[in-house]
Design a protein around this motif. Structure first.
Motif, PDB file in Angstrom:
ATOM      1  N   ALA A   1     -61.699  31.098 -26.513  1.00 20.68           N
ATOM      2  CA  ALA A   1     -60.714  31.473 -25.653  1.00 20.68           C
ATOM      3  C   ALA A   1     -59.418  31.454 -25.896  1.00 20.68           C
ATOM      4  O   ALA A   1     -58.538  32.201 -25.631  1.00 20.68           O
TER       5      ALA A   1
ATOM      6  N   HIS B   1     -51.756  28.386 -22.247  1.00 23.77           N
ATOM      7  CA  HIS B   1     -53.220  29.015 -21.700  1.00 23.77           C
ATOM      8  C   HIS B   1     -53.881  27.791 -21.085  1.00 23.77           C
ATOM      9  O   HIS B   1     -54.321  26.766 -21.845  1.00 23.77           O
TER      10      HIS B   1
ATOM     11  N   CYS C   1     -65.665  27.770 -25.517  1.00 22.18           N
ATOM     12  CA  CYS C   1     -64.135  27.555 -25.164  1.00 22.18           C
ATOM     13  C   CYS C   1     -63.114  27.542 -26.086  1.00 22.18           C
ATOM     14  O   CYS C   1     -61.939  28.208 -25.821  1.00 22.18           O
TER      15      CYS C   1
ATOM     16  N   MET D   1     -57.089  26.078 -19.212  1.00 28.56           N
ATOM     17  CA  MET D   1     -58.490  26.220 -18.671  1.00 28.56           C
ATOM     18  C   MET D   1     -58.799  25.342 -17.707  1.00 28.56           C
ATOM     19  O   MET D   1     -58.920  24.042 -18.042  1.00 28.56           O
TER      20      MET D   1
ATOM     21  N   ARG E   1     -58.640  35.155 -18.357  1.00 27.45           N
ATOM     22  CA  ARG E   1     -59.114  35.717 -19.563  1.00 27.45           C
ATOM     23  C   ARG E   1     -60.682  35.544 -19.889  1.00 27.45           C
ATOM     24  O   ARG E   1     -61.459  36.553 -20.409  1.00 27.45           O
ATOM     25  N   ARG E   2     -61.075  34.507 -19.415  1.00 28.91           N
ATOM     26  CA  ARG E   2     -62.642  34.254 -19.647  1.00 28.91           C
ATOM     27  C   ARG E   2     -62.950  33.214 -18.755  1.00 28.91           C
ATOM     28  O   ARG E   2     -62.409  32.313 -18.367  1.00 28.91           O
ATOM     29  N   VAL E   3     -64.601  33.231 -18.542  1.00 31.32           N
ATOM     30  CA  VAL E   3     -65.110  32.202 -17.572  1.00 31.32           C
ATOM     31  C   VAL E   3     -66.228  31.696 -18.620  1.00 31.32           C
ATOM     32  O   VAL E   3     -67.159  32.595 -19.088  1.00 31.32           O
TER      33      VAL E   3
ATOM     34  N   ASP F   1     -66.394  37.697 -18.252  1.00 39.11           N
ATOM     35  CA  ASP F   1     -64.946  38.256 -18.388  1.00 39.11           C
ATOM     36  C   ASP F   1     -64.855  39.055 -17.236  1.00 39.11           C
ATOM     37  O   ASP F   1     -65.713  39.507 -16.338  1.00 39.11           O
TER      38      ASP F   1
ATOM     39  N   SER G   1     -58.048  30.504 -18.254  1.00 36.34           N
ATOM     40  CA  SER G   1     -59.812  30.760 -18.149  1.00 36.34           C
ATOM     41  C   SER G   1     -60.247  29.632 -17.419  1.00 36.34           C
ATOM     42  O   SER G   1     -59.389  28.552 -16.938  1.00 36.34           O
ATOM     43  N   TYR G   2     -61.577  29.772 -17.184  1.00 32.68           N
ATOM     44  CA  TYR G   2     -62.357  28.698 -16.393  1.00 32.68           C
ATOM     45  C   TYR G   2     -63.544  28.120 -17.125  1.00 32.68           C
ATOM     46  O   TYR G   2     -63.988  28.646 -17.987  1.00 32.68           O
TER      47      TYR G   2
END
Length: 252
Positions: free
Chosen positions: A18, A91, A15, A93, A176-178, A186, A136-137
């Protein structure tokens, strides 16, 4: 030291990564592990990140999760927070009750919208988040119930829906990212569908495939997720989460 790190601590570092290179923007983590991750990033490789107390204050220190801040840097009520979101200086998450291959997220309801089987949080700020600032997630339980072929309702906008809309919709759209309890993923594929980036130590590619409800792009070589360094592990255990709250969110 890193060899003794837990799965939860590996997720914290994933995390944190990210937010690497984000500079002076607001980090908005939702969940215990993302909160520790954002604070770890602030203390290590992303010192310019802005953090909040989770309510309405910008904080100047980096307290442990569950502890109050002792240094207030600014006032950030909801209206100002929304202005920051609209300007892209954030950003977030978020979590996801459902997520499909193109990053469409559902946190609103499960089942038919007219008569859902489960009522969830509602759409809330997810559309604005996904269209105006990096998103992100974090998914603490990677399973086919979350990673579905089609979400029951779109809350956060995925790459396919953003591309099908007007050009301005994609201008600032970035998922951006998971990060999950099994892997990091991604959307760095030609059609912007979900790709497996790394698996956490002790997890296999087949486990991730079996926990995903749609075909997943998998490179020939899938590395392991980076483990925390000795200093990062010290910060997680002694400074940011001495009560071990991370292990309640990720159990492995």
């Amino acid at each position: 030291m890193s060899q003794s790190a837990t799965r939860a601590e590996c997720c914290v570092v994933a995390c944190a990564e990210a937010w690497r290179g984000d500079g002076e923007i607001l980090a908005s983590p939702m969940g215990t592990v993302p909160t520790i991750g954002a604070r770890l990033a602030k203390l290590t490789f992303s010192p310019d990140l802005l953090l909040t107390d989770g309510e309405a204050l910008l904080i100047g220190d980096v307290p442990a999760v569950g502890s109050g801040s002792q240094v207030t840097e600014g006032w950030l009520p909801y209206r100002r927070h929304l202005a920051m979101v609209a300007g892209g200086r954030r950003h977030v998450m978020m979590g996801a009750s459902q997520l499909d291959a193109y990053g469409n997220q559902n946190i609103s309801c499960v089942g038919d919208w007219a008569k859902p089987r489960r009522q969830l949080l509602g759409v809330r700020g997810a559309p604005v988040n996904t269209l105006n600032n990096p998103t992100s997630y974090w998914v603490p339980r990677h399973s086919p119930r979350v990673f579905v072929e089609r979400v029951d309702m779109v809350s956060g906008v995925g790459y396919d829906r953003a591309a099908a809309a007007e050009t301005m919709t994609t201008r600032f759209h970035e998922i951006r990212r998971v990060i999950t309890d099994l892997a990091v993923l991604d959307f760095a594929t030609p059609d912007r569908s979900l790709r497996l980036c790394s698996v956490h130590p002790g997890v296999t590619v087949d486990q991730v495939r079996g926990a995903t409800g749609f075909p997943l792009t998998v490179p020939e070589e899938v590395p392991h997720t980076r483990m925390p360094s000795a200093e990062e592990l010290r910060l997680i255990r002694e400074v940011l989460d001495p009560k071990g709250l991370r292990d309640r969110e990720v159990r492995a």
